[in-house]
Design a protein around this motif. Structure first.
Motif, PDB file in Angstrom:
ATOM      1  N   ASP A  45       0.845  -1.199   0.000  1.00  0.00           N
ATOM      2  CA  ASP A  45       0.000   0.000   0.000  1.00  0.00           C
ATOM      3  C   ASP A  45       0.877   1.243   0.000  1.00  0.00           C
ATOM      4  N   LEU A  46       0.532   2.214  -0.821  1.00  0.00           N
ATOM      5  CA  LEU A  46       1.235   3.490  -0.860  1.00  0.00           C
ATOM      6  C   LEU A  46       0.246   4.596  -0.506  1.00  0.00           C
ATOM      7  N   VAL A  47       0.516   5.292   0.604  1.00  0.00           N
ATOM      8  CA  VAL A  47      -0.401   6.301   1.131  1.00  0.00           C
ATOM      9  C   VAL A  47       0.366   7.602   1.360  1.00  0.00           C
ATOM     10  N   SER A  48      -0.216   8.705   0.953  1.00  0.00           N
ATOM     11  CA  SER A  48       0.413  10.006   1.147  1.00  0.00           C
ATOM     12  C   SER A  48       0.318  10.415   2.613  1.00  0.00           C
ATOM     13  N   THR A  49       1.421  10.918   3.161  1.00  0.00           N
ATOM     14  CA  THR A  49       1.436  11.381   4.551  1.00  0.00           C
ATOM     15  C   THR A  49       1.460  12.903   4.656  1.00  0.00           C
ATOM     16  N   SER A  50       1.507  13.576   3.513  1.00  0.00           N
ATOM     17  CA  SER A  50       1.490  15.041   3.497  1.00  0.00           C
ATOM     18  C   SER A  50       0.917  15.480   2.152  1.00  0.00           C
ATOM     19  N   PHE A  51       0.802  16.784   1.955  1.00  0.00           N
ATOM     20  CA  PHE A  51       0.388  17.273   0.645  1.00  0.00           C
ATOM     21  C   PHE A  51       1.513  16.970  -0.336  1.00  0.00           C
ATOM     22  N   SER A  52       1.230  16.184  -1.350  1.00  0.00           N
ATOM     23  CA  SER A  52       2.278  15.674  -2.239  1.00  0.00           C
ATOM     24  C   SER A  52       1.921  15.887  -3.698  1.00  0.00           C
ATOM     25  N   LYS A  53       2.974  15.936  -4.516  1.00  0.00           N
ATOM     26  CA  LYS A  53       2.831  15.931  -5.965  1.00  0.00           C
ATOM     27  C   LYS A  53       3.495  14.666  -6.500  1.00  0.00           C
ATOM     28  N   ILE A  54       2.783  13.958  -7.357  1.00  0.00           N
ATOM     29  CA  ILE A  54       3.257  12.678  -7.866  1.00  0.00           C
ATOM     30  C   ILE A  54       3.154  12.688  -9.383  1.00  0.00           C
ATOM     31  N   ALA A  55       4.236  12.275 -10.046  1.00  0.00           N
ATOM     32  CA  ALA A  55       4.214  12.111 -11.503  1.00  0.00           C
ATOM     33  C   ALA A  55       3.921  10.653 -11.819  1.00  0.00           C
ATOM     34  N   ALA A  56       3.060  10.442 -12.794  1.00  0.00           N
ATOM     35  CA  ALA A  56       2.674   9.085 -13.175  1.00  0.00           C
ATOM     36  C   ALA A  56       2.865   8.905 -14.677  1.00  0.00           C
ATOM     37  N   ILE A  57       3.312   7.709 -15.054  1.00  0.00           N
ATOM     38  CA  ILE A  57       3.414   7.338 -16.467  1.00  0.00           C
ATOM     39  C   ILE A  57       2.521   6.129 -16.685  1.00  0.00           C
ATOM     40  N   GLN A  58       1.490   6.288 -17.487  1.00  0.00           N
ATOM     41  CA  GLN A  58       0.582   5.196 -17.796  1.00  0.00           C
ATOM     42  C   GLN A  58       1.294   4.195 -18.708  1.00  0.00           C
ATOM     43  N   VAL A  59       1.122   2.913 -18.402  1.00  0.00           N
ATOM     44  CA  VAL A  59       1.835   1.890 -19.168  1.00  0.00           C
ATOM     45  C   VAL A  59       1.397   1.883 -20.628  1.00  0.00           C
ATOM     46  N   ASP A  60       0.129   2.125 -20.915  1.00  0.00           N
ATOM     47  CA  ASP A  60      -0.336   2.144 -22.309  1.00  0.00           C
ATOM     48  C   ASP A  60       0.342   3.255 -23.100  1.00  0.00           C
ATOM     49  N   ASP A  61       0.483   4.436 -22.489  1.00  0.00           N
ATOM     50  CA  ASP A  61       1.152   5.545 -23.161  1.00  0.00           C
ATOM     51  C   ASP A  61       2.628   5.233 -23.381  1.00  0.00           C
ATOM     52  N   PHE A  62       3.258   4.622 -22.388  1.00  0.00           N
ATOM     53  CA  PHE A  62       4.674   4.268 -22.495  1.00  0.00           C
ATOM     54  C   PHE A  62       4.890   3.289 -23.649  1.00  0.00           C
ATOM     55  N   GLU A  63       4.057   2.265 -23.717  1.00  0.00           N
ATOM     56  CA  GLU A  63       4.191   1.264 -24.770  1.00  0.00           C
ATOM     57  C   GLU A  63       3.975   1.893 -26.142  1.00  0.00           C
TER      58      GLU A  63
END
Length: 306
Positions: free
Chosen positions: A196-214
């Motif tokens: 499980d990954l849970v934010s413990t503060s106000f955070s900014k996260i970058a995500a790369i979708q696997v479909d877009d990557f492929e």
């Protein structure tokens, strides 16, 4: 007479200057008051909305804190994308996006090697720009769940700001901060989260979708071939783990070449010049790697492959 003219001139300049200063201060105070009034009005409406809908007090408090934070951040930093940037050509927009998120792509070993090449072909550069255009930045509030064990992974995540807590059965809790990454293996094999990954503060996260990557990678036959070989070694190394983790990163502590050569006693595919013959690709939506993570290999594994 000269002194009188000088005194009149100084008085006139002083009058104009003081008037300008007072006018500027009045405008600034007025703008600040309007901004403050708008914030108070919006938050008041929000409190009334939460109360009327009988929202849990704990959730209401989280919503209020997050919106106050994002509202102030937006006012202090302005827009992430100034409207004038829409006038740029598509090529310039791609190059700008690549410069903004090159530090994100650099956290994936395969892309890091590509970026560090002395002579990057035009096609490879365009692929990197396409991948950077696929980067999505999201905000996370306190106690927001980014992913949980058992969920099907569709993206990998990179921490840009704030901190997040990763918990997994049989392993100590890990605190991820700037430059942290999670679920990178999603890019190379079908993956089910094991923690499980849970934010413990106000955070900014970058995500790369696997479909877009492929989609970006297979637009270049040369890179598609290299990615195929890289994935073969990636998954081979992943299968050596006794206990799988979403935080595992290939080549994080060892160089890719040294890791494979030390473990197998033979040069890696990368050292042999990527001579691996890839399997036939069904379509750009399917990545048919030579091997998949085998959850049945160890009783301590959690399901993470197909």
């Amino acid at each position: 007479e000269t002194e009188g003219m000088y005194s009149n001139f100084v008085g006139f300049v002083s009058l104009v200057t003081s008037s300008s200063v007072i006018s500027s201060m009045t405008s600034l105070v007025g703008a600040l008051h309007r901004s403050r009034s708008e914030e108070t009005q919006q938050l008041g409406m929000l409190r009334r909305f939460l109360r009327q809908n009988q929202v849990d007090p704990g959730l209401s408090e989280r919503i209020m804190r997050f919106l106050q934070y994002t509202y102030h951040a937006k006012n202090s930093m302005g827009s992430d994308n100034p409207q004038i940037l829409s006038l740029l050509s598509q090529q310039l927009q791609n190059e700008l996006q690549y410069e903004r998120y090159k530090h994100v792509l650099d956290r994936v070993l395969f892309l890091k090697r590509l970026i560090e090449q002395e002579e990057l072909s035009t096609q490879q550069g365009q692929v990197l720009q396409k991948i950077s255009m696929a980067v999505v930045v999201v905000d996370a509030a306190e106690d927001d769940t980014v992913f949980c064990a058992g969920g099907l992974a569709e993206a990998c995540f990179f921490i840009l700001q704030g901190s997040l807590r990763y918990t997994q059965v049989e392993r100590p809790t890990v605190l991820l901060q700037n430059a942290g990454a999670a679920a990178e293996m999603t890019l190379w094999t079908e993956w089910t989260f094991v923690g499980d990954l849970v934010s413990t503060s106000f955070s900014k996260i970058a995500a790369i979708q696997v479909d877009d990557f492929e989609r970006c990678i297979v637009s270049s036959p040369e890179l598609q071939h290299e990615a195929h070989g890289y994935a073969a070694e990636y998954i081979e190394a992943l299968n050596e783990l006794e206990l799988l983790s979403d935080l595992w990163r290939f080549g994080h502590r060892h160089s890719l070449r040294d890791f494979v050569k030390h473990r197998t006693g033979r040069p890696s595919i990368l050292q042999r010049g990527l001579k691996l013959v890839p399997k036939r690709w069904v379509s750009w939506r399917s990545w048919l790697w030579p091997s998949r993570v085998a959850p049945e290999k160890s009783p301590s594994r959690s399901p993470s492959g197909r």
